[in-house]
Design a protein around this motif. Structure first.
Motif, PDB file in Angstrom:
ATOM      1  N   LEU A  52      -4.625   0.870  -5.735  1.00  0.00           N
ATOM      2  CA  LEU A  52      -4.672   1.435  -4.389  1.00  0.00           C
ATOM      3  C   LEU A  52      -6.080   1.360  -3.811  1.00  0.00           C
ATOM      4  CD1 LEU A  52      -3.111   2.833  -2.130  1.00  0.00           C
ATOM      5  CD2 LEU A  52      -3.544   5.013  -3.287  1.00  0.00           C
TER       6      LEU A  52
ATOM      7  N   LEU B  80       2.165   1.753  -3.514  1.00  0.00           N
ATOM      8  CA  LEU B  80       1.096   2.261  -4.373  1.00  0.00           C
ATOM      9  C   LEU B  80       0.807   3.733  -4.094  1.00  0.00           C
ATOM     10  CD1 LEU B  80      -1.418  -0.724  -4.386  1.00  0.00           C
ATOM     11  CD2 LEU B  80      -0.053   0.118  -6.318  1.00  0.00           C
ATOM     12  N   ARG B  81       0.699   4.082  -2.810  1.00  0.00           N
ATOM     13  CA  ARG B  81       0.447   5.494  -2.455  1.00  0.00           C
ATOM     14  C   ARG B  81       1.571   6.383  -2.967  1.00  0.00           C
ATOM     15  NH1 ARG B  81      -2.531   6.751   3.174  1.00  0.00           N
ATOM     16  NH2 ARG B  81      -4.000   5.046   3.043  1.00  0.00           N
TER      17      ARG B  81
ATOM     18  N   VAL C  18       0.838  -1.205   0.000  1.00  0.00           N
ATOM     19  CA  VAL C  18       0.000   0.000   0.000  1.00  0.00           C
ATOM     20  C   VAL C  18       0.873   1.255   0.000  1.00  0.00           C
ATOM     21  CG1 VAL C  18      -1.710   1.332   1.312  1.00  0.00           C
ATOM     22  CG2 VAL C  18      -1.997  -1.131   1.041  1.00  0.00           C
TER      23      VAL C  18
END
Length: 157
Positions: free
Chosen positions: A70, A7-8, A4
């Motif tokens: 995401l 992705l962020r 995560v």
């Protein structure tokens, strides 16, 4: 490293590249146009076309991929109002960006031709520049709204 987080980071980086490249391209094209010098305009437009293909196009591809991955990773539905609105605005921004890229290529070629022939920039250059200029406002505003939606994630629709 957590998926995560990656992705962020990639999604934020892509948004930053879209916003920054758009602002930079607009600034440099405006300054070149104000010079009225075909040599400056041709060189700037050539650099802008390259920047759009290297940076903007990369971010244009990264944004929807990282955004949807995401959303899945965070457990958000792709049908949440702010996600749907972001995607719709993104498509709208793209509808302004595609002709802008074509226009930038035309502006570059017209400036090169004027420079090679020792002529002033033709009226077609000025007409295309005005279209390019005015297409930038809704596209840039759209990117700003998308970034606001990403940050706030309002409960809409």
């Amino acid at each position: 490293m957590e998926w995560v987080f990656v992705l962020r980071w990639a999604h934020i980086l892509g948004g930053t590249v879209l916003l920054g490249t758009g602002a930079g391209i607009a600034f440099f094209m405006l300054m070149a146009y104000r010079s009225r010098d075909a040599r400056v305009i041709a060189h700037t437009a050539e650099t802008v076309v390259i920047a759009d293909f290297v940076f903007t196009l990369s971010a244009v591809v990264v944004q929807p991929v990282t955004g949807l991955l995401l959303a899945d990773a965070m457990g958000w539905s792709w049908l949440e109002g702010w996600v749907v609105l972001s995607i719709a605005i993104y498509v709208g921004v793209g509808l302004f960006w595609l002709p802008v890229v074509w226009i930038q290529i035309q502006l570059r070629d017209l400036a090169r031709a004027a420079l090679a022939e020792g002529d002033a920039l033709p009226e077609r250059y000025h007409r295309l520049y005005r279209i390019w200029f005015w297409c930038g406002f809704p596209a840039f505003a759209g990117v700003l709204v998308i970034i606001a939606l990403m940050v706030v994630r309002p409960d809409i629709l």
